[in-house]
Motif scaffolding. Structure first.
Motif, PDB file in Angstrom:
ATOM      1  N   UNK A  15     -12.199   4.266  -0.652  1.00  0.00           N
ATOM      2  CA  UNK A  15     -11.167   5.090  -0.609  1.00  0.00           C
ATOM      3  C   UNK A  15     -10.162   4.938   0.366  1.00  0.00           C
ATOM      4  N   UNK A  16     -10.871   4.847   1.573  1.00  0.00           N
ATOM      5  CA  UNK A  16      -9.869   4.497   2.934  1.00  0.00           C
ATOM      6  C   UNK A  16      -9.357   3.249   2.815  1.00  0.00           C
ATOM      7  N   UNK A  17      -9.942   2.139   2.293  1.00  0.00           N
ATOM      8  CA  UNK A  17      -9.483   0.680   2.159  1.00  0.00           C
ATOM      9  C   UNK A  17      -8.021   1.023   1.157  1.00  0.00           C
ATOM     10  N   UNK A  18      -8.305   1.661  -0.018  1.00  0.00           N
ATOM     11  CA  UNK A  18      -7.353   1.790  -1.025  1.00  0.00           C
ATOM     12  C   UNK A  18      -5.881   2.548  -0.476  1.00  0.00           C
ATOM     13  N   UNK A  19      -6.459   3.393   0.135  1.00  0.00           N
ATOM     14  CA  UNK A  19      -5.376   4.478   0.518  1.00  0.00           C
ATOM     15  C   UNK A  19      -4.467   3.479   1.854  1.00  0.00           C
ATOM     16  N   UNK A  20      -5.271   3.088   2.493  1.00  0.00           N
ATOM     17  CA  UNK A  20      -4.661   1.957   3.625  1.00  0.00           C
ATOM     18  C   UNK A  20      -3.560   0.955   3.063  1.00  0.00           C
ATOM     19  N   UNK A  21      -4.062   0.168   1.909  1.00  0.00           N
ATOM     20  CA  UNK A  21      -3.421  -0.677   1.191  1.00  0.00           C
ATOM     21  C   UNK A  21      -2.205  -0.145   0.475  1.00  0.00           C
ATOM     22  N   UNK A  22      -2.200   1.005   0.004  1.00  0.00           N
ATOM     23  CA  UNK A  22      -1.160   1.644  -0.605  1.00  0.00           C
ATOM     24  C   UNK A  22      -0.037   2.030   0.464  1.00  0.00           C
ATOM     25  N   UNK A  24       0.280   0.067   3.095  1.00  0.00           N
ATOM     26  CA  UNK A  24       0.778  -1.166   3.487  1.00  0.00           C
ATOM     27  C   UNK A  24       1.854  -1.484   2.417  1.00  0.00           C
ATOM     28  N   UNK A  25       1.686  -1.400   1.364  1.00  0.00           N
ATOM     29  CA  UNK A  25       2.446  -1.735   0.144  1.00  0.00           C
ATOM     30  C   UNK A  25       3.859  -1.069   0.381  1.00  0.00           C
ATOM     31  N   UNK A  26       3.619   0.389   0.634  1.00  0.00           N
ATOM     32  CA  UNK A  26       4.988   1.090   0.740  1.00  0.00           C
ATOM     33  C   UNK A  26       5.613   0.472   2.088  1.00  0.00           C
ATOM     34  N   UNK A  27       5.084  -0.070   3.113  1.00  0.00           N
ATOM     35  CA  UNK A  27       5.624  -0.269   4.302  1.00  0.00           C
ATOM     36  C   UNK A  27       6.533  -1.671   3.955  1.00  0.00           C
ATOM     37  N   UNK A  28       5.620  -2.661   2.971  1.00  0.00           N
ATOM     38  CA  UNK A  28       6.320  -3.812   2.575  1.00  0.00           C
ATOM     39  C   UNK A  28       7.602  -3.303   1.959  1.00  0.00           C
ATOM     40  N   UNK A  29       7.438  -2.529   0.931  1.00  0.00           N
ATOM     41  CA  UNK A  29       8.539  -2.056   0.280  1.00  0.00           C
ATOM     42  C   UNK A  29       9.824  -1.517   0.658  1.00  0.00           C
ATOM     43  N   UNK A  30       9.491  -0.861   1.833  1.00  0.00           N
ATOM     44  CA  UNK A  30      10.509  -0.080   2.697  1.00  0.00           C
ATOM     45  C   UNK A  30      11.058  -1.461   3.407  1.00  0.00           C
ATOM     46  N   UNK A  31      10.633  -2.276   3.833  1.00  0.00           N
ATOM     47  CA  UNK A  31      11.152  -3.516   4.621  1.00  0.00           C
ATOM     48  C   UNK A  31      12.168  -4.337   3.749  1.00  0.00           C
ATOM     49  N   UNK A  32      11.795  -4.547   2.361  1.00  0.00           N
ATOM     50  CA  UNK A  32      12.461  -5.372   1.309  1.00  0.00           C
ATOM     51  C   UNK A  32      13.595  -4.495   1.118  1.00  0.00           C
ATOM     52  N   UNK A  33      13.458  -3.219   0.821  1.00  0.00           N
ATOM     53  CA  UNK A  33      14.448  -2.572   0.050  1.00  0.00           C
ATOM     54  C   UNK A  33      15.486  -1.824   1.172  1.00  0.00           C
ATOM     55  N   UNK A  47       8.652   8.186   4.695  1.00  0.00           N
ATOM     56  CA  UNK A  47       7.654   8.790   5.594  1.00  0.00           C
ATOM     57  C   UNK A  47       7.209   9.866   4.614  1.00  0.00           C
ATOM     58  N   UNK A  48       7.731  10.530   3.531  1.00  0.00           N
ATOM     59  CA  UNK A  48       7.391  11.741   2.908  1.00  0.00           C
ATOM     60  C   UNK A  48       6.208  11.208   1.910  1.00  0.00           C
ATOM     61  N   UNK A  49       6.582  10.087   1.128  1.00  0.00           N
ATOM     62  CA  UNK A  49       5.979   9.378   0.137  1.00  0.00           C
ATOM     63  C   UNK A  49       4.482   8.874   0.784  1.00  0.00           C
ATOM     64  N   UNK A  50       4.738   8.124   2.244  1.00  0.00           N
ATOM     65  CA  UNK A  50       3.492   8.015   2.896  1.00  0.00           C
ATOM     66  C   UNK A  50       2.558   9.055   3.249  1.00  0.00           C
ATOM     67  N   UNK A  51       3.171  10.183   3.547  1.00  0.00           N
ATOM     68  CA  UNK A  51       2.350  11.124   3.852  1.00  0.00           C
ATOM     69  C   UNK A  51       1.490  11.659   2.701  1.00  0.00           C
ATOM     70  N   UNK A  56      -3.708  13.293   1.971  1.00  0.00           N
ATOM     71  CA  UNK A  56      -4.907  14.182   1.286  1.00  0.00           C
ATOM     72  C   UNK A  56      -6.183  13.605   1.498  1.00  0.00           C
ATOM     73  N   UNK A  57      -6.216  12.141   1.549  1.00  0.00           N
ATOM     74  CA  UNK A  57      -7.378  11.538   2.146  1.00  0.00           C
ATOM     75  C   UNK A  57      -7.988  11.914   3.446  1.00  0.00           C
ATOM     76  N   UNK A  58      -7.007  11.865   4.330  1.00  0.00           N
ATOM     77  CA  UNK A  58      -7.183  12.144   5.735  1.00  0.00           C
ATOM     78  C   UNK A  58      -7.853  13.554   5.984  1.00  0.00           C
ATOM     79  N   UNK A  59      -7.364  14.485   5.136  1.00  0.00           N
ATOM     80  CA  UNK A  59      -7.631  16.287   5.086  1.00  0.00           C
ATOM     81  C   UNK A  59      -9.098  16.282   4.604  1.00  0.00           C
ATOM     82  N   UNK A  60      -9.531  15.434   3.503  1.00  0.00           N
ATOM     83  CA  UNK A  60     -10.410  15.527   3.142  1.00  0.00           C
ATOM     84  C   UNK A  60     -11.664  15.120   3.811  1.00  0.00           C
TER      85      UNK A  60
END
Length: 69
Positions: A15-22, A24-33, A47-51, A56-60
């Motif tokens: 779950x940590x790896x998947x959350x980190x990948x998500x 990362x994908x948001x960062x790539x999308x932000x840089x492109x758009x 930043x809101x979407x990233x949060x 939730x994962x870090x809280x859990x």
């Protein structure tokens, strides 16, 4: 989520790896758009979407770790 070992530890790592990948994908999308969306000032929205993705994962994880100790 428990840290008793075995399968739960692997699940937490997965779950940590998947959350980190998500994030990362948001960062790539932000840089492109960012140039196309400059008029709407997308950084705060990003930043809101990233949060929402990562908080939730870090809280859990923190709650599970605090009850383990």
């Amino acid at each position: 989520m428990s840290f008793g070992g075995g399968l739960a530890a692997w699940n937490t790592l997965f779950v940590l790896l998947l959350s980190s990948y998500a994030v990362y994908c948001l960062v790539l999308f932000y840089h492109e758009a960012a140039a196309d969306l400059a008029a709407t000032r997308p950084l705060a929205k990003f930043l809101v979407v990233k949060g929402v993705v990562f908080f939730p994962f870090m809280q859990n994880l923190c709650i599970a770790f605090s009850f383990k100790a």
